[in-house]
Design a protein around this motif. Structure first.
Motif: not given
Ligand code: NAD
Length: 294
Positions: A143, A212, A214, A216, A264
């Motif tokens: 991503a 990253t 981080v 979730m 996102g």
């Protein structure tokens, strides 16, 4: 329920595992809304079956296929052409069966990466003109690379990339090198453990992105940012995570007084809508999709 007839055209999604995917829900809602006689179906395809699966796009005259892991970095081998940003990223998430002047598919397949395009389209939809901006980006995985490359090609002036010193770090150094050689953007690779430097760069930046994962599951209680003082009020703050809708990092930014804080969801929606436009040529109503997908 789509009305499938002898005329219905097919878009694929090739990945493994894939049964958890939301992609057909998004695509089929859009095709239906746009009045297109097209459906998307998900197929379990791994690296071993990818060559045959890609050949079937030609044989079955499919409009194309979305591509996800583990095929994104491999599929280029079986295509006729690859878009510039996808080439620089080394990853493709959309394969389009190119059409001739009469609109018929030709069997000539071109690869794109709409993840990066989706991220930047999401910011444009919020009225943000990012040309000339300084950006801090955490992450050097799929991503982050797509976001970095597309941003550098589309006018980001300075890109400070941070990552932990894991297996992705050297990939970050390669991407920085590619960006500096191929675009007007000045990119730098930094160690995420250097918190003083991270804070300094975040205070000097216009735009921040954590790409990253981080924030979730299983890292939903964590943030890469030590505390809210790293954020200044006018920083535009983005996270590629969409589940949960608000990550710990986003909460820290809001606590620091940041008003433009985005998750996102828009990246996910726009990467799909851009792929749909590549397949059918149609723009999908964005508000309708947001309302339906929640
Ligand atoms: P990836 O596996 O390719 O990259 C993972 C990145 O996270 C690497 O930079 C790695 O160094 C870093 N990382 C891993 N563990 C870490 C930790 N404990 N602390 C700090 N950094 C750590 O993954 P990806 O495909 O790039 O996905 C990254 C995130 O972006 C995920 O949350 C994914 O859901 C999200 N994503 C969102 C969209 C969207 O449309 N919104 C699209 C793709 C990915």
């Amino acid at each position: 329920m789509p009305n499938i007839t002898g005329h219905t055209e097919l878009v694929g999604l090739m990945a493994y595992p894939i049964r958890h995917t939301q992609s057909p829900t998004t695509h089929n809602l859009a095709y239906d809304k746009n009045g297109d006689d097209v459906i998307q179906l998900a197929f379990e395809v791994d690296n071993d079956s990818l060559k045959d699966a890609v050949q079937s796009i030609r044989a079955l005259k499919m409009l194309g296929s979305n591509i996800s892991m583990p095929n994104k970095t491999v599929v280029h081998k079986y295509l006729d052409e690859v878009d510039e940003a996808a080439k620089l990223c080394g990853a493709i998430n959309t394969v389009v069966n190119m059409r001739d002047e009469n609109g018929q598919v030709t069997g000539k397949l071109k690869g794109y990466n709409t993840d990066g395009m989706g991220y930047w389209q999401g910011l444009k939809e919020e009225g943000i003109d990012f040309k000339g901006m300084k950006m801090v980006l955490i992450g050097t995985g799929g991503a982050a690379t797509a976001i970095a490359v597309r941003g550098a090609l589309d006018g980001i002036a300075e890109l400070e990339i941070f990552n932990i010193k894991d297996k992705f770090y050297s990939r970050g150094e390669e991407i920085v090198d590619l960006i500096n050689k191929n675009t007007n953007c000045k990119a730098t690779m930094n160690d995420l453990a250097d918190h003083d430097l991270l804070k300094e760069k975040m205070h000097a930046a216009d735009l921040f992105c954590d790409a990253t994962g981080v924030g979730m599951h299983p890292l939903e209680d964590l943030s890469n940012i030590p505390d809210p003082s790293f954020f200044k009020k006018d920083l535009i703050v983005t996270d590629t995570v969409y589940a949960p809708r608000e990550t710990v990092m986003m909460k820290q930014a809001k606590e620091a007084g940041c008003e433009r804080v985005y998750n996102g969801m828009s990246m996910m929606l726009f990467q799909a809508l851009i792929a749909i436009k590549l397949y059918t040529g149609k723009d999908t109503p964005v508000d309708y999709m947001k309302e339906k997908l929640g």
